[in-house]
Write a protein that holds these residues in place. Structure first.
Motif, PDB file in Angstrom:
ATOM      1  N   VAL A   1      63.850  40.632  17.981  1.00  0.00           N
ATOM      2  CA  VAL A   1      62.868  41.540  18.587  1.00  0.00           C
ATOM      3  C   VAL A   1      61.896  42.048  17.524  1.00  0.00           C
ATOM      4  O   VAL A   1      60.681  42.063  17.727  1.00  0.00           O
ATOM      5  N   ILE A   2      62.433  42.434  16.372  1.00  0.00           N
ATOM      6  CA  ILE A   2      61.584  42.974  15.297  1.00  0.00           C
ATOM      7  C   ILE A   2      60.541  41.956  14.851  1.00  0.00           C
ATOM      8  O   ILE A   2      59.376  42.298  14.648  1.00  0.00           O
ATOM      9  N   VAL A   3      60.937  40.706  14.678  1.00  0.00           N
ATOM     10  CA  VAL A   3      60.012  39.696  14.158  1.00  0.00           C
ATOM     11  C   VAL A   3      59.108  39.097  15.239  1.00  0.00           C
ATOM     12  O   VAL A   3      58.427  38.111  14.998  1.00  0.00           O
ATOM     13  N   SER A   4      59.087  39.711  16.401  1.00  0.00           N
ATOM     14  CA  SER A   4      58.204  39.225  17.466  1.00  0.00           C
ATOM     15  C   SER A   4      56.736  39.531  17.190  1.00  0.00           C
ATOM     16  O   SER A   4      55.860  39.041  17.895  1.00  0.00           O
ATOM     17  N   THR A   5      56.481  40.344  16.179  1.00  0.00           N
ATOM     18  CA  THR A   5      55.104  40.616  15.765  1.00  0.00           C
ATOM     19  C   THR A   5      54.980  40.323  14.271  1.00  0.00           C
ATOM     20  O   THR A   5      55.975  40.347  13.538  1.00  0.00           O
ATOM     21  N   LEU A   6      53.779  40.065  13.839  1.00  0.00           N
ATOM     22  CA  LEU A   6      53.532  39.811  12.419  1.00  0.00           C
ATOM     23  C   LEU A   6      53.920  41.031  11.586  1.00  0.00           C
ATOM     24  O   LEU A   6      54.485  40.897  10.496  1.00  0.00           O
ATOM     25  N   ARG A   7      53.661  42.201  12.116  1.00  0.00           N
ATOM     26  CA  ARG A   7      54.044  43.430  11.418  1.00  0.00           C
ATOM     27  C   ARG A   7      55.569  43.512  11.249  1.00  0.00           C
ATOM     28  O   ARG A   7      56.073  43.958  10.226  1.00  0.00           O
ATOM     29  N   GLY A   8      56.300  43.062  12.243  1.00  0.00           N
ATOM     30  CA  GLY A   8      57.755  43.037  12.164  1.00  0.00           C
ATOM     31  C   GLY A   8      58.252  42.040  11.134  1.00  0.00           C
ATOM     32  O   GLY A   8      59.204  42.315  10.385  1.00  0.00           O
ATOM     33  N   ILE A   9      57.606  40.880  11.060  1.00  0.00           N
ATOM     34  CA  ILE A   9      57.961  39.880  10.043  1.00  0.00           C
ATOM     35  C   ILE A   9      57.704  40.461   8.661  1.00  0.00           C
ATOM     36  O   ILE A   9      58.537  40.335   7.760  1.00  0.00           O
ATOM     37  N   ASP A  10      56.557  41.127   8.502  1.00  0.00           N
ATOM     38  CA  ASP A  10      56.242  41.762   7.216  1.00  0.00           C
ATOM     39  C   ASP A  10      57.275  42.828   6.866  1.00  0.00           C
ATOM     40  O   ASP A  10      57.662  42.970   5.708  1.00  0.00           O
ATOM     41  N   TYR A  11      57.741  43.566   7.865  1.00  0.00           N
ATOM     42  CA  TYR A  11      58.745  44.600   7.635  1.00  0.00           C
ATOM     43  C   TYR A  11      60.068  43.982   7.151  1.00  0.00           C
ATOM     44  O   TYR A  11      60.668  44.463   6.188  1.00  0.00           O
ATOM     45  N   ILE A  12      60.500  42.922   7.801  1.00  0.00           N
ATOM     46  CA  ILE A  12      61.775  42.264   7.454  1.00  0.00           C
ATOM     47  C   ILE A  12      61.701  41.620   6.067  1.00  0.00           C
ATOM     48  O   ILE A  12      62.693  41.538   5.356  1.00  0.00           O
ATOM     49  N   THR A  13      60.510  41.161   5.689  1.00  0.00           N
ATOM     50  CA  THR A  13      60.357  40.445   4.412  1.00  0.00           C
ATOM     51  C   THR A  13      59.570  41.264   3.397  1.00  0.00           C
ATOM     52  O   THR A  13      58.979  40.696   2.479  1.00  0.00           O
ATOM     53  N   TYR A  14      59.577  42.578   3.528  1.00  0.00           N
ATOM     54  CA  TYR A  14      58.800  43.465   2.665  1.00  0.00           C
ATOM     55  C   TYR A  14      59.035  43.158   1.183  1.00  0.00           C
ATOM     56  O   TYR A  14      60.168  43.003   0.739  1.00  0.00           O
ATOM     57  N   GLY A  15      57.950  43.050   0.447  1.00  0.00           N
ATOM     58  CA  GLY A  15      58.031  42.828  -0.995  1.00  0.00           C
ATOM     59  C   GLY A  15      58.589  41.461  -1.360  1.00  0.00           C
ATOM     60  O   GLY A  15      59.318  41.336  -2.332  1.00  0.00           O
ATOM     61  N   ASP A  16      58.269  40.463  -0.599  1.00  0.00           N
ATOM     62  CA  ASP A  16      58.778  39.109  -0.837  1.00  0.00           C
ATOM     63  C   ASP A  16      60.304  39.042  -0.797  1.00  0.00           C
ATOM     64  O   ASP A  16      60.924  38.203  -1.439  1.00  0.00           O
ATOM     65  N   ASN A  17      60.918  39.918  -0.032  1.00  0.00           N
ATOM     66  CA  ASN A  17      62.361  39.930   0.116  1.00  0.00           C
ATOM     67  C   ASN A  17      62.753  38.916   1.189  1.00  0.00           C
ATOM     68  O   ASN A  17      62.416  39.084   2.354  1.00  0.00           O
ATOM     69  N   ASP A  18      63.466  37.876   0.790  1.00  0.00           N
ATOM     70  CA  ASP A  18      63.843  36.836   1.744  1.00  0.00           C
ATOM     71  C   ASP A  18      65.338  36.851   2.075  1.00  0.00           C
ATOM     72  O   ASP A  18      65.840  35.938   2.704  1.00  0.00           O
ATOM     73  N   ILE A  19      66.041  37.909   1.712  1.00  0.00           N
ATOM     74  CA  ILE A  19      67.486  37.973   1.920  1.00  0.00           C
ATOM     75  C   ILE A  19      67.848  37.928   3.407  1.00  0.00           C
ATOM     76  O   ILE A  19      68.831  37.286   3.790  1.00  0.00           O
ATOM     77  N   VAL A  20      67.059  38.574   4.259  1.00  0.00           N
ATOM     78  CA  VAL A  20      67.347  38.554   5.697  1.00  0.00           C
ATOM     79  C   VAL A  20      67.231  37.126   6.225  1.00  0.00           C
ATOM     80  O   VAL A  20      68.095  36.656   6.973  1.00  0.00           O
ATOM     81  N   ILE A  21      66.190  36.422   5.807  1.00  0.00           N
ATOM     82  CA  ILE A  21      66.001  35.041   6.250  1.00  0.00           C
ATOM     83  C   ILE A  21      67.154  34.169   5.758  1.00  0.00           C
ATOM     84  O   ILE A  21      67.674  33.331   6.508  1.00  0.00           O
TER      85      ILE A  21
END
Length: 119
Positions: free
Chosen positions: A16-36
């Motif tokens: 749900v969070i990554v359904s928007t570009l802003r949500g993707i940016d939030y999940i990957t803030y600061g080039d953090n790819d740990i969630v992915i």
């Protein structure tokens, strides 16, 4: 996380969070790819077609729009994973959602500059 219900709940929330570009940016803030990376790990542990796998594929497909995440997909061998899933679908019933989102993700990955350089 060993709890299947927890994985299901977390991946549904992330989807749900990554359904928007802003949500993707939030999940990957600061080039953090740990969630992915964690989503990819969960994806690979799932039985084909289950709901958690579908959430993982939805997350990865939506996030594949970000070029800076493509190296994570490549490093975690998602190209071969998707190709194997598509091959399995010729002799095993694979949920159509999984095939649709996996191949859409693959198209985004292959289209990216970093994947073209990798290939």
């Amino acid at each position: 996380m060993k709890n299947k219900s927890l994985k299901h709940a977390i991946t549904s929330l992330i989807s749900v969070i990554v359904s928007t570009l802003r949500g993707i940016d939030y999940i990957t803030y600061g080039d953090n790819d740990i969630v992915i990376q964690k989503v990819i790990k969960i994806l690979k542990e799932q039985e084909n077609g289950n709901v958690t796998q579908r959430f993982c594929l939805a997350i990865l497909q939506k996030c594949s729009i970000k070029d800076n995440l493509i190296p994570v997909y490549i490093e975690n061998d998602l190209i071969n994973w998707v190709l194997t899933l598509v091959k399995k679908s010729s002799h095993t019933k694979i949920h159509m959602f999984c095939l649709d989102f996996a191949t859409a993700m693959l198209a985004n990955v292959i289209h990216s500059r970093s994947c073209q350089l990798y290939l």
